[in-house]
Design a protein around this motif. Structure first.
Motif, mmCIF file in Angstrom:
data_model
loop_
_atom_site.group_PDB
_atom_site.id
_atom_site.type_symbol
_atom_site.label_atom_id
_atom_site.label_comp_id
_atom_site.label_asym_id
_atom_site.label_seq_id
_atom_site.Cartn_x
_atom_site.Cartn_y
_atom_site.Cartn_z
ATOM 1 N N GLU A 28 0.650 -1.170 -0.172
ATOM 2 C CA GLU A 28 -0.140 0.002 -0.019
ATOM 3 C C GLU A 28 0.925 1.267 0.020
ATOM 4 O OE1 GLU A 28 -3.119 -0.379 2.951
ATOM 5 O OE2 GLU A 28 -4.150 -1.713 1.679
ATOM 6 N N ARG A 29 2.219 1.137 0.104
ATOM 7 C CA ARG A 29 3.024 2.242 0.061
ATOM 8 C C ARG A 29 2.953 2.971 -1.522
ATOM 9 N NH1 ARG A 29 8.606 0.859 1.694
ATOM 10 N NH2 ARG A 29 9.000 2.734 1.629
ATOM 11 N N LEU A 30 2.485 2.344 -2.330
ATOM 12 C CA LEU A 30 2.799 2.524 -3.721
ATOM 13 C C LEU A 30 1.354 2.373 -4.425
ATOM 14 C CD1 LEU A 30 4.339 2.395 -6.580
ATOM 15 C CD2 LEU A 30 3.918 0.164 -6.521
ATOM 16 N N ILE A 31 1.017 3.434 -5.208
ATOM 17 C CA ILE A 31 0.109 3.456 -6.127
ATOM 18 C C ILE A 31 0.428 3.732 -7.570
ATOM 19 C CG2 ILE A 31 -1.016 5.710 -6.045
ATOM 20 C CD1 ILE A 31 -3.809 4.809 -6.162
ATOM 21 N N VAL A 32 0.173 2.895 -8.563
ATOM 22 C CA VAL A 32 0.337 3.092 -10.108
ATOM 23 C C VAL A 32 -0.971 3.595 -10.811
ATOM 24 C CG1 VAL A 32 1.108 2.148 -12.077
ATOM 25 C CG2 VAL A 32 2.141 1.033 -9.934
ATOM 26 N N LEU A 33 -0.755 4.473 -11.357
ATOM 27 C CA LEU A 33 -1.986 5.440 -12.060
ATOM 28 C C LEU A 33 -1.707 5.176 -13.511
ATOM 29 C CD1 LEU A 33 -2.323 8.734 -10.179
ATOM 30 C CD2 LEU A 33 -3.449 6.474 -9.697
ATOM 31 N N GLY A 34 -2.415 4.802 -14.249
ATOM 32 C CA GLY A 34 -2.243 4.475 -15.688
ATOM 33 C C GLY A 34 -3.561 5.192 -16.550
ATOM 34 N N HIS A 35 -2.657 6.170 -17.459
ATOM 35 C CA HIS A 35 -3.518 6.765 -18.479
ATOM 36 C C HIS A 35 -4.073 5.911 -19.528
ATOM 37 C CE1 HIS A 35 -4.763 9.293 -21.791
ATOM 38 N NE2 HIS A 35 -5.287 10.080 -20.902
ATOM 39 N N HIS A 36 -5.197 5.882 -20.277
ATOM 40 C CA HIS A 36 -5.933 4.950 -21.321
ATOM 41 C C HIS A 36 -5.093 4.637 -22.593
ATOM 42 C CE1 HIS A 36 -9.339 4.334 -18.791
ATOM 43 N NE2 HIS A 36 -9.889 5.721 -18.966
ATOM 44 N N TYR A 37 -4.024 5.742 -22.932
ATOM 45 C CA TYR A 37 -3.340 5.641 -23.779
ATOM 46 C C TYR A 37 -2.075 4.710 -23.938
ATOM 47 C CZ TYR A 37 -6.019 9.497 -25.969
ATOM 48 O OH TYR A 37 -6.801 10.193 -26.412
ATOM 49 N N GLN A 38 -1.820 4.086 -22.387
ATOM 50 C CA GLN A 38 -0.747 3.328 -22.282
ATOM 51 C C GLN A 38 -0.692 2.204 -23.046
ATOM 52 O OE1 GLN A 38 2.174 4.158 -19.983
ATOM 53 N NE2 GLN A 38 1.322 6.271 -20.787
ATOM 54 N N ARG A 39 0.525 1.690 -23.290
ATOM 55 C CA ARG A 39 0.697 0.321 -24.066
ATOM 56 C C ARG A 39 0.027 -0.655 -22.930
ATOM 57 N NH1 ARG A 39 6.799 -0.944 -24.950
ATOM 58 N NH2 ARG A 39 6.935 1.185 -25.779
ATOM 59 N N GLY A 95 -7.609 5.738 -16.126
ATOM 60 C CA GLY A 95 -8.479 6.899 -16.233
ATOM 61 C C GLY A 95 -8.300 7.902 -17.223
ATOM 62 N N ASP A 96 -8.913 8.874 -17.248
ATOM 63 C CA ASP A 96 -8.744 10.232 -18.261
ATOM 64 C C ASP A 96 -7.914 11.173 -17.181
ATOM 65 O OD1 ASP A 96 -10.605 11.448 -16.503
ATOM 66 O OD2 ASP A 96 -11.952 11.341 -18.351
ATOM 67 N N SER A 97 -7.585 12.319 -17.739
ATOM 68 C CA SER A 97 -6.980 13.308 -16.811
ATOM 69 C C SER A 97 -7.457 13.548 -15.696
ATOM 70 C CB SER A 97 -6.480 14.537 -17.694
ATOM 71 O OG SER A 97 -5.888 14.036 -18.843
ATOM 72 N N LYS A 145 -18.860 16.027 -37.470
ATOM 73 C CA LYS A 145 -19.353 14.934 -37.955
ATOM 74 C C LYS A 145 -19.776 13.775 -36.974
ATOM 75 C CE LYS A 145 -17.758 15.489 -42.701
ATOM 76 N NZ LYS A 145 -18.960 15.245 -43.703
ATOM 77 N N SER A 146 -19.268 13.915 -35.680
ATOM 78 C CA SER A 146 -19.123 12.977 -34.726
ATOM 79 C C SER A 146 -20.552 12.906 -34.014
ATOM 80 C CB SER A 146 -18.000 12.998 -33.823
ATOM 81 O OG SER A 146 -16.698 13.033 -34.531
ATOM 82 N N HIS A 147 -21.126 11.775 -33.735
ATOM 83 C CA HIS A 147 -22.439 11.894 -32.742
ATOM 84 C C HIS A 147 -22.158 12.115 -31.500
ATOM 85 C CE1 HIS A 147 -23.103 8.970 -36.503
ATOM 86 N NE2 HIS A 147 -24.150 9.802 -36.637
ATOM 87 N N TYR A 148 -20.946 11.664 -31.164
ATOM 88 C CA TYR A 148 -20.553 11.792 -29.611
ATOM 89 C C TYR A 148 -19.220 12.324 -29.376
ATOM 90 C CZ TYR A 148 -24.259 8.442 -28.992
ATOM 91 O OH TYR A 148 -25.509 7.592 -29.134
ATOM 92 N N LEU A 149 -19.021 13.312 -28.493
ATOM 93 C CA LEU A 149 -17.562 13.590 -27.954
ATOM 94 C C LEU A 149 -17.370 13.405 -26.752
ATOM 95 C CD1 LEU A 149 -17.447 17.319 -29.690
ATOM 96 C CD2 LEU A 149 -16.795 15.266 -30.554
ATOM 97 N N GLY A 150 -16.099 13.079 -26.450
ATOM 98 C CA GLY A 150 -15.966 13.072 -24.991
ATOM 99 C C GLY A 150 -14.286 12.611 -24.671
ATOM 100 N N SER A 151 -13.978 12.789 -23.315
ATOM 101 C CA SER A 151 -12.574 12.345 -23.085
ATOM 102 C C SER A 151 -12.515 10.929 -23.055
ATOM 103 C CB SER A 151 -12.763 12.710 -21.507
ATOM 104 O OG SER A 151 -13.413 11.733 -20.497
ATOM 105 N N THR A 152 -11.420 10.618 -22.934
ATOM 106 C CA THR A 152 -10.990 9.057 -23.163
ATOM 107 C C THR A 152 -11.827 8.200 -22.025
ATOM 108 O OG1 THR A 152 -9.328 9.152 -21.348
ATOM 109 C CG2 THR A 152 -8.587 9.363 -23.658
ATOM 110 N N GLU A 153 -12.155 8.563 -20.830
ATOM 111 C CA GLU A 153 -13.054 7.745 -20.097
ATOM 112 C C GLU A 153 -14.340 7.857 -20.408
ATOM 113 O OE1 GLU A 153 -11.743 6.456 -17.353
ATOM 114 O OE2 GLU A 153 -13.397 5.908 -16.164
#
Ligand code: 13P
Ligand code: SF4
Length: 364
Positions: free
Chosen positions: A31-42, A53-55, A260-268
Motif C-alpha cells: 500500500e506504500r505504492l499506487i500506480v496510475l495509468g492513462h488510457h493511452y498506455q501500451r 482513467g482520463d486526466s 461529423k461525430s455523434h458523440y464527443l468525450g474524454s478518453t474515460e
C-alpha cells in the motif's frame, strides 16, 4: 538503501522478465505504492495500473491517494499534477522523463506572458479576460492561471469550466489546444467568428485590435499531433460503407471531425459510452490507437464492433515511451529505498498551479 539501480541494466530485459519483476516489486511495496495509468498506455504497462482513467479522474485519484509513492504511467504534465495535488511527503514519479506531450510544449510561460501583455495594449485583460489552461500544459502555465484569476480544464469538464470563466469575465484566453477550445465553444453556441486564433510569435497574435475586441474566445494556436490525423473524409468513407455506424471522437480532434461525430468525450467518456452500446452496434472511434485496440478486444465478444477512425497508425509516441523496462526500473528502485525520476514542481509554481487546479476540482 543501496546504490540506485541503473536503467541500462533494464533496457536489455525482455518484457516477460519485466512483467515478473514489476509484479514482485508491487507486492513488496504494497500500500506504500499506487500506480496510475492513462488510457493511452501500451498494454504491457497498462495492466499494472492500480487505477486507470482520463486526466480528470487520475488527478482526483492523485489528490486522494494515501500512498507514499505515486508512479504515473502517463506523461510529464500528469505527474506534475500528481505532485501538486498530493501531500508534501508523497512522491510523484514518472518512469521515463522523456514522456512529454507535444501539445503541452506548444505554449510556454514567456509566450503566454507576452500574449497577456499584448492583449493588455488592446483591453484591460485583468478585468476582461479569464485565462484557461488545458491540463495538458506545464505547471508554470497552471500557475499563471492561478495568479490571474484563471482555471484549469480537462477534456471532460471544459464546458463547465467555460461557464465558470464567463461568469467571471467576458472573454477567455484558452491554451494550448485550439480544438478543445473551439469544439467546446461551439457546444456552448459561441459563433465561430467570435473565436479567434492567437499565433504566438506574430504581433498581436496575427489579429487586429478589432478582432480581439470582438472575440469571446482567444484560442492558442496549439494542437495534438495524434488527434490532428483524424479527418472528416475518414468518417465520410466509413459511413458510406456502414451508414448506421455511431461516431465518437475526442474533442482534441479538429472541428470538422467533431461536427461529423455523434458523440464527443474524454478518453474515460469514450470508454463508458461504447461499453454501454447495444450488441450489434458498430462504432468508429477517433482517439489514440492503444485505447481503441483494447476497447475493440473487450467489446468484440459482446457483439459490438469497434473501428479505428484513421487508416494510418495514430499512436501517442510520448505515452509509448513508458515501457515495462522503465516501470520495472522505478519500482525495483523504490523497493530498495531509492527514488528515481521524481517529479517535483518548484514551490511557488506549485502553490499557484494548485489554486487553478482546486478551482477546477471544486466545480465538479
Ligand atoms: P483525457 O483527459 O481525455 O484522457 O485526454 C488526455 C490526453 O492527453 C488526450 O490526448
Ligand atoms: Fe499530448 Fe496528444 Fe499525446 Fe495527448 S495524445 S499526450 S495531447 S501528444
Amino acid at each position: 538503501m543501496t546504490a540506485a539501480l541503473a536503467i541500462q541494466d533494464y533496457a536489455i530485459l525482455d518484457d516477460s522478465d519485466c512483467e515478473a519483476r514489476i509484479l514482485a516489486a508491487k507486492e513488496q511495496l504494497g500500500e506504500r505504492l499506487i500506480v496510475l495509468g492513462h488510457h493511452y498506455q501500451r498494454d504491457e504497462v497498462f495492466r499494472h495500473a492500480d487505477i486507470t482513467g482520463d486526466s480528470l479522474k487520475l488527478s482526483r485519484e492523485a489528490s486522494q491517494s494515501k500512498a507514499e509513492y505515486i508512479v504515473f504511467c502517463g506523461v510529464h504534465f500528469m505527474a506534475e499534477v500528481a505532485d501538486i495535488l498530493s501531500r508534501p511527503e508523497q512522491i510523484a514519479i514518472l518512469p521515463d522523463l522523456a514522456a512529454g506531450c507535444s501539445m503541452a510544449d506548444m505554449a510556454d510561460l514567456p509566450k503566454v506572458e507576452q500574449c497577456w501583455q499584448e492583449l493588455q495594449s488592446v483591453l484591460d485583460v485583468e478585468s476582461k479576460v479569464t485565462p484557461i489552461t488545458y491540463i495538458n500544459s506545464a505547471a508554470d502555465l497552471k500557475a499563471f492561471c492561478g495568479r490571474h484569476g484563471g482555471i484549469v480544464c480537462t477534456s471532460s469538464n471544459a464546458g463547465q469550466i467555460l461557464d465558470w470563466a464567463f461568469a467571471q469575465r467576458e472573454k477567455v484566453l484558452f491554451f494550448p489546444d485550439q480544438h478543445l477550445g473551439r469544439n467546446t465553444g461551439v457546444q456552448m453556441r459561441i459563433p465561430l467568428e467570435e473565436m479567434v486564433v492567437w499565433e504566438p510569435g506574430k504581433p498581436l497574435g496575427g489579429l487586429t485590435r478589432e478582432q480581439i475586441k470582438n472575440a469571446k474566445m482567444i484560442l492558442w494556436h496549439g494542437f495534438c499531433s495524434v488527434h490532428q490525423m483524424f479527418r472528416p473524409e475518414h468518417i465520410d468513407q466509413f459511413l458510406e460503407r456502414y451508414p448506421e455506424t455511431k461516431v465518437i471522437s475526442h474533442p482534441e480532434c479538429r472541428y470538422e471531425v467533431c461536427q461529423k461525430s455523434h458523440y464527443l468525450g474524454s478518453t474515460e467518456t469514450i470508454l463508458k459510452t461504447v461499453r454501454q452500446a447495444e450488441s450489434g452496434s458498430r462504432w468508429l472511434v477517433g482517439t489514440e490507437l492503444n485505447l481503441v485496440n483494447r476497447l475493440r478486444q473487450e467489446m468484440n465478444p459482446k457483439g459490438v464492433e469497434v473501428h479505428f477512425m484513421s487508416p494510418m497508425v495514430c499512436m501517442c509516441s510520448t505515452m509509448f515511451r513508458t515501457d515495462p523496462q522503465h516501470l520495472a526500473w522505478v519500482l525495483e528502485n523504490l523497493a530498495q529505498g531509492n527514488v528515481v525520476n521524481q517529479i517535483k514542481v518548484p514551490q511557488d509554481d506549485a502553490r499557484y498551479a494548485k489554486l487553478a487546479l482546486d478551482r477546477m476540482l471544486a466545480l465538479a
